[in-house]
Design an enzyme around this catalytic site. Structure first.
Site, PDB file in Angstrom:
ATOM      1  N   CYS A 168       0.819  -1.223   0.000  1.00 21.94           N
ATOM      2  CA  CYS A 168       0.000   0.000   0.000  1.00 21.94           C
ATOM      3  C   CYS A 168       0.849   1.268   0.000  1.00 21.94           C
ATOM      4  O   CYS A 168       0.325   2.369  -0.146  1.00 21.94           O
ATOM      5  CB  CYS A 168      -0.923   0.008   1.209  1.00 21.94           C
ATOM      6  SG  CYS A 168      -2.031  -1.395   1.261  1.00 21.94           S
ATOM      7  N   HIS A 171      -2.820   7.055   4.157  1.00 26.42           N
ATOM      8  CA  HIS A 171      -3.341   5.840   3.520  1.00 26.42           C
ATOM      9  C   HIS A 171      -4.655   5.474   4.205  1.00 26.42           C
ATOM     10  O   HIS A 171      -4.783   5.576   5.428  1.00 26.42           O
ATOM     11  CB  HIS A 171      -2.309   4.716   3.672  1.00 26.42           C
ATOM     12  CG  HIS A 171      -2.821   3.389   3.215  1.00 26.42           C
ATOM     13  ND1 HIS A 171      -3.479   3.238   2.020  1.00 26.42           N
ATOM     14  CD2 HIS A 171      -2.788   2.161   3.793  1.00 26.42           C
ATOM     15  CE1 HIS A 171      -3.821   1.960   1.884  1.00 26.42           C
ATOM     16  NE2 HIS A 171      -3.418   1.298   2.943  1.00 26.42           N
ATOM     17  N   ASN A 206     -10.143   0.213   1.568  1.00 27.92           N
ATOM     18  CA  ASN A 206      -8.687   0.302   1.382  1.00 27.92           C
ATOM     19  C   ASN A 206      -8.353  -0.065  -0.058  1.00 27.92           C
ATOM     20  O   ASN A 206      -8.481  -1.222  -0.448  1.00 27.92           O
ATOM     21  CB  ASN A 206      -8.026  -0.658   2.373  1.00 27.92           C
ATOM     22  CG  ASN A 206      -6.511  -0.711   2.231  1.00 27.92           C
ATOM     23  OD1 ASN A 206      -5.934  -0.146   1.293  1.00 27.92           O
ATOM     24  ND2 ASN A 206      -5.861  -1.399   3.154  1.00 27.92           N
TER      25      ASN A 206
HETATM   26  O1  UT7 Z   1      -3.081  -1.452   3.912  1.00 28.26           O
HETATM   27  C1  UT7 Z   1      -2.627  -2.196   5.001  1.00 28.26           C
HETATM   28  C2  UT7 Z   1      -3.564  -3.298   5.197  1.00 28.26           C
HETATM   29  N1  UT7 Z   1      -4.091  -3.691   6.427  1.00 28.26           N
HETATM   30  C3  UT7 Z   1      -4.465  -2.969   7.487  1.00 28.26           C
HETATM   31  O2  UT7 Z   1      -4.248  -1.828   7.634  1.00 28.26           O
HETATM   32  C4  UT7 Z   1      -5.226  -3.719   8.538  1.00 28.26           C
HETATM   33  C5  UT7 Z   1      -5.023  -3.206   9.918  1.00 28.26           C
HETATM   34  N2  UT7 Z   1      -5.900  -3.864  10.821  1.00 28.26           N
HETATM   35  C6  UT7 Z   1      -7.212  -3.543  10.963  1.00 28.26           C
HETATM   36  O3  UT7 Z   1      -7.692  -2.642  10.297  1.00 28.26           O
HETATM   37  C7  UT7 Z   1      -8.019  -4.278  11.993  1.00 28.26           C
HETATM   38  O4  UT7 Z   1      -7.165  -5.133  12.738  1.00 28.26           O
HETATM   39  C8  UT7 Z   1      -9.184  -5.117  11.387  1.00 28.26           C
HETATM   40  C9  UT7 Z   1     -10.267  -4.188  10.862  1.00 28.26           C
HETATM   41  C10 UT7 Z   1      -8.664  -6.019  10.294  1.00 28.26           C
HETATM   42  C11 UT7 Z   1      -9.820  -5.980  12.488  1.00 28.26           C
HETATM   43  O5  UT7 Z   1     -10.288  -5.165  13.538  1.00 28.26           O
HETATM   44  P1  UT7 Z   1      -9.881  -5.482  15.050  1.00 28.26           P
HETATM   45  O6  UT7 Z   1     -10.540  -4.471  15.864  1.00 28.26           O
HETATM   46  O7  UT7 Z   1      -8.381  -5.583  15.096  1.00 28.26           O
HETATM   47  O8  UT7 Z   1     -10.592  -6.877  15.282  1.00 28.26           O
HETATM   48  P2  UT7 Z   1      -9.952  -8.324  15.576  1.00 28.26           P
HETATM   49  O9  UT7 Z   1      -9.260  -8.853  14.383  1.00 28.26           O
HETATM   50  O10 UT7 Z   1      -9.208  -8.255  16.876  1.00 28.26           O
HETATM   51  O11 UT7 Z   1     -11.285  -9.136  15.809  1.00 28.26           O
HETATM   52  C12 UT7 Z   1     -12.203  -8.845  16.871  1.00 28.26           C
HETATM   53  C13 UT7 Z   1     -13.408  -9.748  16.720  1.00 28.26           C
HETATM   54  C14 UT7 Z   1     -13.018 -11.217  16.527  1.00 28.26           C
HETATM   55  O12 UT7 Z   1     -13.983 -12.011  17.192  1.00 28.26           O
HETATM   56  P3  UT7 Z   1     -13.675 -12.640  18.625  1.00 28.26           P
HETATM   57  O13 UT7 Z   1     -12.458 -13.502  18.421  1.00 28.26           O
HETATM   58  O14 UT7 Z   1     -13.420 -11.473  19.527  1.00 28.26           O
HETATM   59  O15 UT7 Z   1     -14.923 -13.389  18.926  1.00 28.26           O
HETATM   60  C15 UT7 Z   1     -13.168 -11.427  15.038  1.00 28.26           C
HETATM   61  O16 UT7 Z   1     -13.439 -12.739  14.680  1.00 28.26           O
HETATM   62  O17 UT7 Z   1     -14.159  -9.377  15.552  1.00 28.26           O
HETATM   63  C16 UT7 Z   1     -14.341 -10.524  14.719  1.00 28.26           C
HETATM   64  N3  UT7 Z   1     -14.370 -10.090  13.322  1.00 28.26           N
HETATM   65  C17 UT7 Z   1     -15.503  -9.723  12.712  1.00 28.26           C
HETATM   66  N4  UT7 Z   1     -16.775  -9.655  13.123  1.00 28.26           N
HETATM   67  C18 UT7 Z   1     -17.711  -9.218  12.248  1.00 28.26           C
HETATM   68  C19 UT7 Z   1     -13.343  -9.969  12.465  1.00 28.26           C
HETATM   69  N5  UT7 Z   1     -13.784  -9.540  11.279  1.00 28.26           N
HETATM   70  C20 UT7 Z   1     -15.139  -9.371  11.401  1.00 28.26           C
HETATM   71  C21 UT7 Z   1     -16.140  -8.935  10.533  1.00 28.26           C
HETATM   72  N6  UT7 Z   1     -17.403  -8.872  10.986  1.00 28.26           N
HETATM   73  N7  UT7 Z   1     -15.893  -8.577   9.264  1.00 28.26           N
END
Ligand code: UT7
Length: 329
Positions: free
Chosen positions: A116, A256, A286
């Site tokens: 990115c 970004h 993104n």
């Molecule tokens: O260009 C560079 C590319 N990447 C990035 O910049 C990504 C950077 N990271 C992020 O933006 C965030 O980490 C995410 C948006 C990907 C995830 O958000 P988070 O607040 O870090 O959530 P998490 O991965 O810690 O997940 C929290 C919960 C989990 O459930 P449990 O284990 O707490 O029961 C996930 O399974 O949210 C769940 N979850 C979802 N729930 C509903 C993960 N994705 C989803 C979803 N819908 N799409």
């Protein structure tokens, strides 16, 4: 045009696919909710390529706008860079396909892969070519079409990405204007945080790799998140320092667009106000290398920037890579 050695953005353009996918559409595909996606990322909808839309096609459309605004013909371009991780095909480069479509026959053309951060890496390469006299007019395209390589069964990733292209023409500008400083970084020890396991030469496509969904993006979101917040702030402050400025002197931050929470952490820590931060993640998700040039072009179209405004661009992505640049508009 300046008589000195200042290099800057002469014009901008963008192209987005027509088709929209809303969070409500995604609720039908994976176990997610509009509420979760908006609260955790700021995204409401994203654009997705369909039919004849391709990486190179979006690149051409964005480029034609930027060229017209720069009052240049395609043959005036002597370097064409396509910053992307989603080329039309592995061989040849998308840059060569774009060069042919534009008939930019005087241009050297190559792709640049820096996740990115590709657009900012491209900006720093273009700056060097122009500064040392190897090129006069550079066409830089930040483009990504991630939808074909996103796993639409993986809610951790499929809700995040969108397709799009932004193009800029770079050339000499008035002294004291343009790119005041830029610095690119990478840390390949963190390659495993965001990657595609198969489809390269180490693990070519086989029935097994396709069956195991190894051609789709895999990401450790929370680790990338933590990393991103730190490097967005550090690299912006470092580049400001390189040109003798502070965040208090900034007019705009162009980050970004990976997650609105990352952007919010970063701008607040730098003491900026919300109206100084460009955000379009709600409409496009993104778009990887396209995020910065698209949001930049929207700001230009909206007449946001005044002559002499101080603008910081900052990005991070797969590699991991990151980088920042400070421009005087
Ligand atoms: O260009 C560079 C590319 N990447 C990035 O910049 C990504 C950077 N990271 C992020 O933006 C965030 O980490 C995410 C948006 C990907 C995830 O958000 P988070 O607040 O870090 O959530 P998490 O991965 O810690 O997940 C929290 C919960 C989990 O459930 P449990 O284990 O707490 O029961 C996930 O399974 O949210 C769940 N979850 C979802 N729930 C509903 C993960 N994705 C989803 C979803 N819908 N799409």
């Amino acid at each position: 045009m300046g008589s000195g050695n200042a290099v800057g953005i002469i014009s901008t353009g963008r192209a987005l696919p027509v088709s929209r996918i809303t969070n409500f559409d995604l609720e039908e595909i994976v176990e997610t909710s509009d509420q979760w996606i908006r609260a955790r990322t700021g995204i409401e909808e994203r654009r997705i390529i369909t039919n004849d839309e391709t990486n190179s096609e979006l690149s051409v459309l964005a480029s034609l706008i930027a060229l017209e605004r720069a009052n240049l013909r395609p043959e005036d371009i002597d370097l064409l860079i396509v910053a992307t991780v989603t080329p039309d095909q592995t061989l040849p480069s998308t840059a060569c396909l774009v060069q042919a479509r534009l008939n930019a026959y005087n241009a050297a053309a190559f792709d640049l892969a820096a996740g990115c951060t590709g657009f900012l890496y491209g900006l720093s390469v273009a700056e060097q070519y122009i500064k040392n006299g190897a090129a006069k007019n550079v066409l830089l395209i930040g483009v990504d079409t991630l939808s074909p390589i996103v796993d639409w069964q993986d809610r951790n990733t499929c809700v995040l990405f969108g397709d799009g292209a932004g193009a800029v023409v770079l050339g000499k500008v008035e002294d004291d204007r343009g790119i005041l400083a830029s610095k690119m970084f990478s840390d390949g020890t963190k390659a495993g945080l965001l990657y595609i396991p198969a489809g390269g030469t180490r693990c070519p496509a086989t029935l097994r790799t396709v069956g195991e969904r190894m051609h789709f993006i895999k990401m450790n979101g929370p680790e990338v998140f933590k990393f991103a917040v730190t490097v967005m702030i550090d690299s912006t402050l470092q580049v400001l320092e390189m040109c003798g400025k502070t965040s208090a002197e900034l007019d705009y931050l162009v980050p970004h667009q990976a997650n609105e929470r990352i952007i919010n952490f970063a701008y607040k820590k730098m003491g900026l106000k919300p109206e100084q931060v460009l955000i379009n993640i709600n409409r496009y998700g993104n778009m990887s290398s396209a995020s910065i040039p698209v949001v930049l072009d929207e700001a230009v179209d909206g007449g946001k920037f005044k002559d002499g405004d101080l603008i910081a661009l900052v990005s991070f992505g797969a590699g991991l890579t990151w980088g920042a640049a400070v421009l005087k508009w």
